[in-house]
Structure formats: structure tokens, C-alpha cells
Design a protein around this motif. Structure first.
Motif, short mmCIF file in Angstrom:
data_model
loop_
_atom_site.label_atom_id
_atom_site.label_comp_id
_atom_site.label_asym_id
_atom_site.label_seq_id
_atom_site.Cartn_x
_atom_site.Cartn_y
_atom_site.Cartn_z
N ASN A 123 0.85 -1.19 0.00
CA ASN A 123 0.00 0.00 0.00
C ASN A 123 0.88 1.24 0.00
OD1 ASN A 123 0.86 0.53 2.66
ND2 ASN A 123 -0.81 -0.69 3.52
N ASP A 124 0.26 2.40 0.06
CA ASP A 124 1.02 3.65 -0.05
C ASP A 124 2.06 3.83 1.05
OD1 ASP A 124 -0.43 4.24 -2.26
OD2 ASP A 124 -1.79 5.66 -1.29
N LYS A 158 5.86 4.88 0.05
CA LYS A 158 6.11 6.31 0.27
C LYS A 158 7.60 6.62 0.19
CE LYS A 158 5.00 10.08 3.39
NZ LYS A 158 4.80 10.48 4.76
N ARG A 207 11.19 1.68 -4.33
CA ARG A 207 9.83 2.22 -4.21
C ARG A 207 9.40 2.92 -5.50
NH1 ARG A 207 12.53 2.28 0.42
NH2 ARG A 207 13.66 4.18 -0.10
N ASP A 263 1.69 2.04 -11.74
CA ASP A 263 1.13 3.08 -12.62
C ASP A 263 0.96 2.58 -14.05
OD1 ASP A 263 1.09 4.76 -10.47
OD2 ASP A 263 2.85 5.94 -11.06
N LYS A 279 6.26 1.70 -7.80
CA LYS A 279 5.18 2.65 -8.15
C LYS A 279 5.03 2.75 -9.67
CE LYS A 279 6.67 5.89 -5.27
NZ LYS A 279 6.86 7.05 -4.39
#
Length: 435
Positions: free
Chosen positions: A165-166, A170, A242, A250, A246
Motif C-alpha cells: 500500500n502507499d 512512500k 519504491r 502506474d 510505483k
């Protein structure tokens, strides 16, 4: 007595970047000016046989690049050459070190080195802080319900994805705090001073933004060049894991995301089962009676096996420091199963040649191909180089590029016949496993 400045140290190892860097962020957010410190570690360098090893050139260039990026902050990387055991006491002579920050490294040598440093710093009353940075999930973060590590990838990946998850993606905004770095311009050691020459090998870039859609469709076709070539940058931390994850999310690149999870998986396996660096995960496989013919091994290394797809892969590796992942599986299977040569010999050769060499993934991949690893291909699955060629290089574009003599019908005869090799490996493996 000479005054020594109070500083924190951020020890760079496999994290050669300034942005989204966990240890650097934590160090710069703390109280004291931060000295970025890098050691050209002779314990590692002395193992390298090639004095123009391209990976040393790559590291050197990255440190130079960090210095360029640090110029606006009137800072630079303090570079040392030697063993950590000698370099750290010298650094403590130079500064009044208040704390040391670094990122986790899961390889056995690194774990020993960091444990020894922690003990030494403790004796000097200096705290030693370490952080997760090169993987999304580490150690015991993904386990089965009973708390034991997964040894099969599919259920591991299911939980890996569910947990993602985010929070775990992060970025650390370390670049915002670079003004807290120690203000000094140190000269960088020259490569020649550490006994190396500059390699002329080309290094892949870090822009993989348009490549992941192609990866989903064409990753198994070596002539398509549809892979990200990001392994080198993940290996030395010049790209954040990370950021990579991501980007995969995306671009809806599920297969590429799973490759990042495989990397986490193998790091986790090595941390839980460090013996697998030199021993088979399935101990029975260490009873196999390998032939280990040095002439066959030399022919494999030089791309002279008489099997076009194998030879193409080995020549690509020799010339570029890279080999397509599908072909890595084919060449590894060929060495262990067609030639009956110990997987450790092949693992060591890849360790010497691959720009993106990572111990955990390399050992995991070799044990998978041999059949002796966790979640491995069964020993009776023997890749047919001809069938693999028909499926993944049907027009021989990859083969003709790397082994042009096959087009001219000047190639060598196969050093072993496929049907014979398959029958032999089944017999030898069965004998070892049924003891």
C-alpha cells in the motif's frame, strides 16, 4: 588536542542516490551535520579477477555523480579505500562521530561486517542505526500464518501484493534536507589508486517509463529487448525500489511487479536460510555426482557448446555484462542438466560477469534451474534448447546477432546430444535423491 567536528555519518553501500534514501533521510533529519561516507572495500574488491571490472567503474562514476549533485550544498562524499575494520577507526580519528546511519544489507558478508561494526561503535558509545531501503518487504514482514517464512513464491506474492500500500511505497524526501550535509569538498580517489582501470562497457540508463508495457507482452523474446535493464540500478541503489514498484503499478505492469517481488523473495530466503549461498536448499541435491568437466565448462563460458541459443546468451554476457532472463534460465539449465556441472560453478561465473549480479537472486535462479532450490523447477524438467529457440527466437534474430557463424553454417557441433543428456541427468539425479 585537535578539535574534531561533531557529525553523523551516513554510510553509503547499495544506495548510491540522494533522493528517497532511508538512511540519508534519517541522518539529515537528526541533529548533526552529515558526512556521506563510502568505502571501496578491499574485502570485496580483492575477490574480483578483472582489474577493469565494469561494476567498479559504475560505482566510481556514481560517486562522482553524487559529488556533482552535492556541489550546490558545498558538500561531497568522503571516500575511503581499505577494509571497514581499518577505515572506521581512521574516520573516528578525524571526526567526533555522534551516530552512524546506514541501510540494511542481507548478504552473509554484509551481515557479519555490520555486526562487527555495531560492536565496535558500541565500544566507542556511538549509536548505529540501520533501515530497510533496498526491498519493499524484508526479513519477517511477509510470513505464513504460523510465523514461518514462505518457501514457495506464489502464496508469498499473493500476500506481498495484498500488503502493498502507499505506506510501503512512500518516498523518503531526503533530497529536501541536503543542506544538513557536512560542508567540505573532498578529492575523490582515482580508480588507478585502488588498482582498477576504467571499463569501456556501456551502462543502461534509469529511464524505464515506456518499457513496462512491452515487458508484459514480449519479456520472453530475447531479440525484442523488451526488458527494463534496471537490474544494475537496483543492485547499487541508483534507483529506489519504491520508485520502481510505483512505476510498475502506474503502468499496470503486473509481470514486472512480480519480478520485484521475486527479488524481495530471494532476499528473504537468503536472510532466513544463509546456508543456501553455498548449499542446496534441498539438501539431498548436494549428493549429486557432478561430472564437472573443465573443457565442457570452458566451452559453455565461451559460447562454444554447439547449441545456438546457449552460445548466444553466453556471448551476450561476455560482451555486455547482461543476459536476457529467459536465456539465463536456458543456459543455467544447460550447464547443470546437459553437462552435469555443479550449479555453484555457473553461479560463480555469473557473479563474475553480470553487471546486475545480486547474490540472492543469482543463487535463487541457479538453484531454480538446477531443481535444488525452494520452489524450483522439478529436476526432471530439462529445457530443450531447440524447443526454447522455436518458441522464443523463431526467426533466429537473437542467435544471428550474437553468433553470426550459425547463419554461415560454420558453427561447432553440439558437445552433447540432447536425448542422451536428458536420459543421463534423470538417472544421476534419481540415484542421488533416492539414497
Amino acid at each position: 588536542m585537535k578539535h574534531k567536528d561533531k557529525v553523523s555519518i551516513c554510510w553509503l553501500r547499495r544506495d548510491l542516490r540522494l533522493d528517497d534514501q532511508a538512511a540519508l533521510y534519517k541522518a539529515c533529519k537528526a541533529k548533526y551535520p552529515v558526512v556521506l561516507y563510502f568505502i571501496f572495500d578491499t574485502n570485496i574488491l580483492d575477490e574480483l579477477s578483472d582489474r577493469a571490472d565494469p561494476r567498479v567503474t559504475f560505482i566510481y562514476q556514481q560517486v562522482q555523480q553524487l559529488n556533482t549533485q552535492l556541489l550546490p550544498f558545498d558538500s561531497s562524499v568522503r571516500v575511503a579505500f581499505g577494509t571497514p575494520e581499518t577505515c572506521w577507526p581512521e574516520l573516528l580519528q578525524e571526526f567526533d562521530v555522534q551516530a552512524v546511519y546506514t541501510n540494511h544489507d542481507y548478504e552473509p558478508y554484509a551481515a557479519e561486517r555490520d555486526s562487527a561494526l555495531a560492536e565496535y561503535l558500541s565500544s566507542e558509545s556511538i549509536p548505529f542505526y540501520t533501515f530497510k531501503d533496498q526491498v519493499i518487504f524484508e526479513k519477517k514482514e511477509i510470513t505464513k500464518a504460523d510465523g514461518l517464512p514462505y518457501t514457495v513464491f506464489t502464496p508469498y506474492f499473493r500476500q506481498w501484493k495484498n500488503k502493498l500500500n502507499d505506506f510501503f511505497l512512500k518516498a523518503y524526501p531526503s533530497i529536501k534536507y541536503l543542506n544538513n550535509t557536512y560542508k567540505k569538498q573532498w578529492p575523490i580517489i582515482q580508480l588507478e589508486e585502488i588498482g582498477f582501470q576504467t571499463s569501456t562497457m556501456e551502462f543502461p540508463g534509469t529511464d524505464f517509463s515506456g518499457k513496462l508495457a512491452a515487458y508484459e507482452e514480449k519479456r520472453d523474446y530475447p531479440a525484442a529487448d523488451a526488458t527494463s535493464h534496471l537490474g544494475l540500478h537496483l543492485r547499487f541503489g541508483t534507483v529506489s525500489i519504491r520508485t520502481a514498484a510505483k512505476e510498475a503499478i502506474d503502468q499496470k505492469a503486473e509481470k514486472w511487479l512480480s519480478e520485484l517481488a521475486w527479488r524481495d523473495f530471494y532476499m528473504m530466503i537468503m536472510w532466513h536460510f544463509p546456508q543456501t549461498v553455498t548449499q542446496s536448499f534441498k539438501p539431498a541435491y548436494d549428493r549429486i555426482k557432478w561430472i564437472n568437466d573443465p573443457n565442457d565448462f570452458q566451452a559453455w563460458k565461451e559460447g562454444r557448446t554447439g547449441y545456438p541459443i546457449v552460445d548466444a546468451g553466453m556471448r551476450q554476457l561476455a560482451q555486455t555484462g547482461y543476459m536476457h532472463n529467459r536465456v539465463r534460465m536456458i543456459t543455467a539449465s544447460f550447464l547443470t542438466k546437459h553437462l552435469l556441472i555443479d550449479w555453484r560453478w555457473g553461479e560463480a561465473w555469473f557473479a563474475e560477469k553480470l553487471l546486475d549480479y545480486e547474490l540472492a537472486s543469482n543463487v535463487g535462479g541457479w538453484q531454480w534451474a538446477c531443481g535444488c532450490g525452494n520452489d524450483a523447477a522439478p529436476y526432471f524438467r530439462v529445457f530443450s534448447p531447440e524447443l526454447q529457440t522455436k518458441k522464443f527466437d523463431p526467426d533466429h534474430a537473437y542467435i544471428n546477432h550474437w553468433v553470426p557463424e550459425y547463419q554461415q553454417k560454420k558453427h561447432v557441433q553440439p558437445i552433447v546430444e540432447h536425448a542422451f543428456a536428458r536420459e543421463r541427468i534423470l538417472r544421476v539425479f534419481k540415484a542421488a535423491l533416492n539414497q
